[in-house]
Design a protein around this motif. Structure first.
Motif, PDB file in Angstrom:
ATOM      1  N   UNK A  84       1.228  -1.291  -0.265  1.00  0.00           N
ATOM      2  CA  UNK A  84      -0.083   0.032  -0.488  1.00  0.00           C
ATOM      3  C   UNK A  84       1.232   1.357   0.023  1.00  0.00           C
ATOM      4  N   UNK A  85       2.094   1.298   0.743  1.00  0.00           N
ATOM      5  CA  UNK A  85       2.593   2.534   0.662  1.00  0.00           C
ATOM      6  C   UNK A  85       4.473   2.577   0.316  1.00  0.00           C
ATOM      7  N   UNK A  86       3.750   1.717  -1.469  1.00  0.00           N
ATOM      8  CA  UNK A  86       4.772   1.510  -2.393  1.00  0.00           C
ATOM      9  C   UNK A  86       5.431   3.444  -2.533  1.00  0.00           C
ATOM     10  N   UNK A  87       4.236   3.806  -2.590  1.00  0.00           N
ATOM     11  CA  UNK A  87       4.511   5.029  -3.515  1.00  0.00           C
ATOM     12  C   UNK A  87       5.128   6.070  -1.902  1.00  0.00           C
ATOM     13  N   UNK A  88       5.416   5.527  -1.147  1.00  0.00           N
ATOM     14  CA  UNK A  88       5.652   6.582  -0.087  1.00  0.00           C
ATOM     15  C   UNK A  88       7.403   6.390   1.177  1.00  0.00           C
ATOM     16  N   UNK A  89       7.492   5.113   1.013  1.00  0.00           N
ATOM     17  CA  UNK A  89       8.454   4.083   1.923  1.00  0.00           C
ATOM     18  C   UNK A  89       9.385   3.520   0.857  1.00  0.00           C
ATOM     19  N   UNK A 149       4.421  13.470   2.896  1.00  0.00           N
ATOM     20  CA  UNK A 149       2.807  12.918   2.726  1.00  0.00           C
ATOM     21  C   UNK A 149       2.738  12.047   2.834  1.00  0.00           C
ATOM     22  N   UNK A 150       1.132  11.767   2.981  1.00  0.00           N
ATOM     23  CA  UNK A 150       0.568  10.799   2.407  1.00  0.00           C
ATOM     24  C   UNK A 150      -0.320  10.840   1.325  1.00  0.00           C
ATOM     25  N   UNK A 151      -0.852  10.275   0.503  1.00  0.00           N
ATOM     26  CA  UNK A 151      -2.196  10.631  -0.324  1.00  0.00           C
ATOM     27  C   UNK A 151      -3.743  11.059   0.888  1.00  0.00           C
ATOM     28  N   UNK A 152      -4.526  12.111  -0.001  1.00  0.00           N
ATOM     29  CA  UNK A 152      -4.745  12.802   1.049  1.00  0.00           C
ATOM     30  C   UNK A 152      -4.341  13.778   1.571  1.00  0.00           C
ATOM     31  N   UNK A 158       6.412   7.053  -9.938  1.00  0.00           N
ATOM     32  CA  UNK A 158       8.297   6.792 -10.134  1.00  0.00           C
ATOM     33  C   UNK A 158       9.334   7.113  -8.442  1.00  0.00           C
ATOM     34  N   UNK A 159       8.957   8.176  -8.204  1.00  0.00           N
ATOM     35  CA  UNK A 159      10.224   8.380  -6.809  1.00  0.00           C
ATOM     36  C   UNK A 159       8.889   8.848  -5.897  1.00  0.00           C
ATOM     37  N   UNK A 160       9.681   8.009  -4.791  1.00  0.00           N
ATOM     38  CA  UNK A 160       8.720   7.518  -3.919  1.00  0.00           C
ATOM     39  C   UNK A 160       9.334   9.737  -3.217  1.00  0.00           C
ATOM     40  N   UNK A 161       7.615   9.554  -2.183  1.00  0.00           N
ATOM     41  CA  UNK A 161       7.443  10.507  -1.415  1.00  0.00           C
ATOM     42  C   UNK A 161       8.768  11.172  -0.104  1.00  0.00           C
ATOM     43  N   UNK A 219      -0.289   9.118  10.765  1.00  0.00           N
ATOM     44  CA  UNK A 219       0.628   9.786  11.245  1.00  0.00           C
ATOM     45  C   UNK A 219       1.473   8.710  10.393  1.00  0.00           C
ATOM     46  N   UNK A 220       2.547   8.956  10.573  1.00  0.00           N
ATOM     47  CA  UNK A 220       4.308   8.625   9.498  1.00  0.00           C
ATOM     48  C   UNK A 220       3.882   9.754   8.079  1.00  0.00           C
ATOM     49  N   UNK A 221       3.355  11.192   8.387  1.00  0.00           N
ATOM     50  CA  UNK A 221       4.361  11.353   7.371  1.00  0.00           C
ATOM     51  C   UNK A 221       5.359  12.522   8.059  1.00  0.00           C
TER      52      UNK A 221
END
Length: 609
Positions: free
Chosen positions: A337-342, A512-515, A401-404, A488-490
């Motif tokens: 789920x958090x592949x785009x973030x981390x 930050x996470x989506x949304x 392509x790049x994580x947050x 949590x996690x931002x």
């Protein structure tokens, strides 16, 4: 000679006759000039002259100054100044100043200033100022500042730059001074709704005093009740509920069956806070000192244990060549789920980087669990035919392509991990050398009411500590009056060192996470919220040091110095578990559910489908 006498008599008679005709004409002209033609309004104030005022009164009392001209009849009382022109009749009472023009009739009472024009008739009252036009009738009361307003039937309207109409005795208020130039409307049921200039709802207040703020997505983001409870909604569907009770204790729910309770206690003449965490049916306690800063108290985390000699240096300094590490996250739903973030580090050059990925993963797993629980609640409510309470959050992933969390952001987190390891190493050494002199924040006012505690700045304001990972859902306000969410996690970066009058400092969203609040956005966050993030950061580092001690020397991880992984209890970090934590958290969830329903009713009040 006799013929001349009749001529002289005729001429004298004519002269006397002409004089008799001129006197009343002159008097009539003077009267006409002063009264403006029987009560009509002159187009501009008359020119005043010093000493030489003219007044004609009949049965009344008149005072004039500055060359004004006044006529009163029927026992009326009139005072005019500054060259104003006033006519009153029928016992009315009028005061005008600054060159205003006023006509009153039928017993009305009017005051005008600054060049305003006012007319009252039949009990109605009208005031115009600054170009505004206002009319009220039938006992209505209206105030306007540059707006046009009409009310009937006893309605009450206040306007400042907006247009509002109300009828049938309802109360309506609209203001042009709200953020974004919006307005506030009160419904017939006593609820109020505020919108910005774009028409978006920014807040709703219930008749019981509960206020709900809205996010830019049009959904409720935070709720504040009259008794002090705060409910924060995350963009991912999570909900954090915080309440402070009369005895000073707190209850904070982070989801059903998760959260903590907090109580203050004294030990050895010093003030502490005990926090009992409850997750998955398991409870454990942590201890905090009490620090005093700028008139308020904050929590300061105490580690529950200290590690032996050499362990902190090993965790801080590295272990030689970098190692790869298999976390086993590949099949975990949260990780996909958090592949785009981390993304974890491919190789760990030192334990501090391993700890960085550990604490990021712990926050994201907690956020994912909260979202899953929220979505399950939405589905259950929908299947039961009730209100869904929101929509399921975005499914995550993403095609970017790049994580947050960029390498720079992760490096900033790793640097603070190392700084906290060094600080804990120093605290352990200080306690070992002088246990009785271990540093602690000052006692609170309940223990030393006669003296003001020494001020100790919170770690959240340490100029060397600027990176914070969000621990609980927050909803900072944006410039347009709406709110965005932090989950949590931002990751935040503090960009101010000095708090404002409300003890807030400006932060930058680093990731930050989506949304959630957009990366790069800036806003104010309370120092106390940042201190809570810092405490949670330290808690997770301690948990990570424990996990690191379990794994050292295994599966390719280098071994720590011999004997260094033996820990000892830190007396300041000991706290007792609250046996009522689970029950208090469950009760709070029920109360929050009832508040949510109240807000939903108020938000839909007066809204047509």
């Amino acid at each position: 000679m006799k013929l001349l006498h009749p001529g002289r008599n005729i001429a004298g008679t004519c002269i006397v006759f002409l004089i008799l005709l001129m006197v009343p004409s002159f008097a009539w002209g003077q009267k006409n000039k002063s009264s403006g033609g029987g009560g009509s309004h002159a187009s501009a104030p008359a020119k005043s002259s010093s000493g030489g005022s003219h007044a004609n009164t009949s049965g009344g009392k008149t005072t004039t100054a500055g060359g004004s001209h006044t006529t009163t009849a029927g026992g009326s009382h009139t005072t005019t100044a500054g060259g104003s022109h006033t006519t009153t009749a029928g016992g009315s009472k009028t005061t005008t100043a600054g060159g205003s023009h006023t006509t009153t009739a039928g017993g009305s009472h009017t005051t005008t200033a600054g060049g305003a024009k006012t007319t009252t008739a039949g009990g109605a009252k009208t005031t115009t100022a600054g170009g505004a036009k206002t009319t009220t009738a039938g006992g209505a009361k209206t105030t306007a500042g540059g707006s046009k307003t009409g009310t009937t039937g006893g309605a009450k309207t206040t306007a400042g730059g907006s247009k509002t109409g109300s009828t049938g005795g309802t109360k309506s208020a609209s203001t042009g001074g709200t953020k974004g130039g919006g307005k506030t409307v009160t419904t017939a049921h006593g609820n109020t709704r505020s919108t910005n200039s774009s028409g978006k709802t920014t807040s709703v207040s219930t008749k019981s005093g509960t206020k709900a703020n809205f996010g830019s997505n049009g959904k409720v983001s935070s709720i504040h009740t009259k008794n002090g409870t705060t409910i924060n909604h995350g963009a991912n569907g999570s909900r954090t509920v915080s309440s402070r009770r009369a005895d000073g204790s707190r209850v904070v729910s982070t989801g059903r069956g998760r959260g903590y309770t907090e109580h203050n206690f004294s030990r050895g003449g010093r003030s502490f806070t005990s926090r009992t965490y409850y997750r998955g049916g398991h409870a454990y306690a942590r201890a905090y000192g009490r620090g005093y800063w700028h008139g308020g108290y904050y929590n300061h985390y105490y580690p529950g244990r200290f590690w032996g000699g050499g362990y902190y240096g090993w965790a801080y300094g590295g272990w030689g060549p970098g190692i790869g590490w298999g976390w086993g996250w590949g099949g975990a739903p949260w990780f996909g789920y958090y592949g785009y973030f981390f993304n974890p580090y491919p190789v760990y050059a030192a334990p501090a980087f391993w700890l960085t990925d550990y604490l990021i993963s712990q926050n994201l797993q907690a956020a994912y669990a909260a979202q899953a629980a929220a979505n399950a609640t939405v589905a259950a409510n929908a299947s039961a035919g009730g209100d869904p309470g929101g929509a399921p959050a975005d499914s995550g992933g993403g095609a970017q392509s790049a994580v947050v969390l960029t390498p720079e952001v992760k490096q900033a987190i790793a640097d603070e991990v190392k700084a906290e390891i060094a600080a804990e190493r120093d605290a352990a050494a200080a306690q070992a050398s002088a246990p009785a002199a271990a540093a602690a924040p000052a006692a609170d006012s309940s223990q030393s009411a006669s003296a003001t505690p020494a001020e100790v700045p919170p770690d959240a304001l340490n100029p060397n500590l600027r990176t914070f990972i969000v621990a609980d859902t927050l909803n900072p306000q944006l410039a347009d009056g709406t709110e965005c969410s932090l989950s949590q996690g931002d990751v935040l970066t503090r960009i101010d060192d000095t708090p404002d009058a409300n003890q807030n400092v400006k932060v930058l969203v680093s990731g930050s996470q989506k949304g959630d609040c957009s990366s790069g956005s800036q806003f104010a966050v309370s120092v106390n919220d940042l201190q809570e993030m810092h405490n949670h950061f330290r808690e997770q580092i301690d948990d990570g040091l424990g996990e690191l001690a379990k794994n050292q020397g295994k599966n390719g991880m280098p071994a720590a110095p011999a004997g260094s992984t033996v820990s000892k209890v830190n007396p300041d970090g000991v706290a007792q578990v609250d046996p009522n934590a689970a029950a208090d958290l469950a009760k709070q969830q029920q109360e929050a559910d009832a508040t949510e329903k109240e807000v939903q009713v108020a938000a839909n009040d007066g809204v047509s489908n």
